[in-house]
Motif scaffolding. Sequence first.
Motif, PDB file in Angstrom:
ATOM      1  N   ALA A  43      -1.072   4.031   5.644  1.00 60.22           N
ATOM      2  CA  ALA A  43      -1.883   2.881   5.173  1.00 60.22           C
ATOM      3  C   ALA A  43      -1.933   2.291   5.939  1.00 60.22           C
ATOM      4  O   ALA A  43      -1.067   2.068   6.635  1.00 60.22           O
ATOM      5  CB  ALA A  43      -0.991   2.479   4.485  1.00 60.22           C
ATOM      6  N   TYR A  51      -6.445   3.236   3.327  1.00 53.76           N
ATOM      7  CA  TYR A  51      -5.955   4.129   3.752  1.00 53.76           C
ATOM      8  C   TYR A  51      -6.903   4.645   4.980  1.00 53.76           C
ATOM      9  O   TYR A  51      -8.296   4.806   4.272  1.00 53.76           O
ATOM     10  CB  TYR A  51      -5.665   5.112   2.579  1.00 53.76           C
ATOM     11  CG  TYR A  51      -4.293   4.010   1.665  1.00 53.76           C
ATOM     12  CD1 TYR A  51      -2.645   4.385   1.740  1.00 53.76           C
ATOM     13  CD2 TYR A  51      -4.486   3.726   0.496  1.00 53.76           C
ATOM     14  CE1 TYR A  51      -2.270   3.554   1.035  1.00 53.76           C
ATOM     15  CE2 TYR A  51      -4.166   2.819  -0.598  1.00 53.76           C
ATOM     16  CZ  TYR A  51      -2.639   3.338  -0.920  1.00 53.76           C
ATOM     17  OH  TYR A  51      -1.475   2.811  -1.809  1.00 53.76           O
ATOM     18  N   LEU A  98       0.080  -0.920  -0.401  1.00 55.27           N
ATOM     19  CA  LEU A  98       0.194  -0.281   0.109  1.00 55.27           C
ATOM     20  C   LEU A  98       0.853   1.254   0.049  1.00 55.27           C
ATOM     21  O   LEU A  98       0.737   1.835  -0.545  1.00 55.27           O
ATOM     22  CB  LEU A  98      -0.754  -0.534   1.667  1.00 55.27           C
ATOM     23  CG  LEU A  98      -1.852  -0.869   1.122  1.00 55.27           C
ATOM     24  CD1 LEU A  98      -2.481  -1.161   2.162  1.00 55.27           C
ATOM     25  CD2 LEU A  98      -3.216  -0.725   0.205  1.00 55.27           C
TER      26      LEU A  98
END
Length: 413
Positions: A383, A373, A319
């Motif tokens: 994240a 997120y 992420l």
Amino acid sequence: ASVMKLYPTSAALLFLGPEYRFETSLWMSGNFNPRRGVLDGDVVICGGGDPALGSEYFPDHYGDVTGIWVKALREAGIKRVRGRVAAAESIYDFDPAPSGWAWGDLGQYYGAGVYDININDNTYNIYISGKAEGEPALIDSVQDWGRDITLTNYLVSSGRTDRGDVYNAPYSEMAWITGSVPADSAFALRASISDPPLALVKKLDGVMRSSGIRIDGLPSSFRVPLDRSAGQEVAKTLSPALAEIVRVTNHESVNMYAEALRKHLGYKMLGQGTFSAGSAVIKQFLDSIGCEPYEAVMLDGSGLSSNNNISALMTVRLLVYMNNSSCAGTFISSLPEGAVSGTMKNYFRDQLFKGRVVAKTGTITSAKSFAGYFTTMGGRRIAFTTFANGFNVPSRTITDYMECLVKEVLLKY
């Protein structure tokens, strides 16, 4: 669970690009006499792996696919086909379902397999009438894409909840329906198409005949070689941009799309249209960005298998990388918003989370997860990944705890 979808969708965006489009083409293969309108050969559908062809998620994009193709054939002057309607040799292998999927999932809509030619999300509806409590339920009709499948019905009318299951195998001409559907109701069961390329071939064959085009041969599952140098392309159908397909994949958690992206990565990057090649591409990518995927177990790319094993840390690293990548905006916008859209609609509903959380959800038996997120009160983008496995309390209890964890960080940072 479905947090697995972040892996093929992120890799596909980076390697293929957000504007990448799949192609499905229609060919006249053989010798065509335009004066007489006779094709001494076959009309061939050439698949390019488009997972969304004819999908209800993109009705304005595709329209009537077979109708458009037949119009193109008629404009080319074709009146008779001395061969048949067929599908070209596949660009993929002939294993449509990941090995990690359970037999009981294959007949369900969420267990639809991946082919080089897909149609209608590889699903069809079976329309059921639930009768009085305890009586057999009746099949009223079947959507076009499933009409050539022989259905054996063991459904019972009972209760108020859908507990019907469809069992079939890839390429099978038979399916079994068991369990129960709500009593005294009209109900639709969604099932997977066992041979989508053949279903599309038969559909095109029927529409061509209805339009007045004579076809000597009958459609079959046999794949034919296509000599492009000796054939004529009549029509080409492009998919929506990959960014749009990824958005549907993550918003609606479509297993087949995620698996199609995984297999197509193997085809495009390694020249092998297999799930294992796609997984190899994803693992090489993860290794290159420091995610250390060697201990991960990725039996599929969609999360339907209960035997996948990935870590929260590896997912957060993915992420973070995507947040800083050239595809950041496209990737982040593919995640549904808490309390607003997709599979996140019923989560993070506290007013504090409004406009602050986007995430991919994951839910299978005794597994619950979020990965995405959130924006803190201080304006920082975080994240996060939360996994819970093997629990024996209500799933809502688990998600409440996960939301509390996010809230604590959101408030403090």
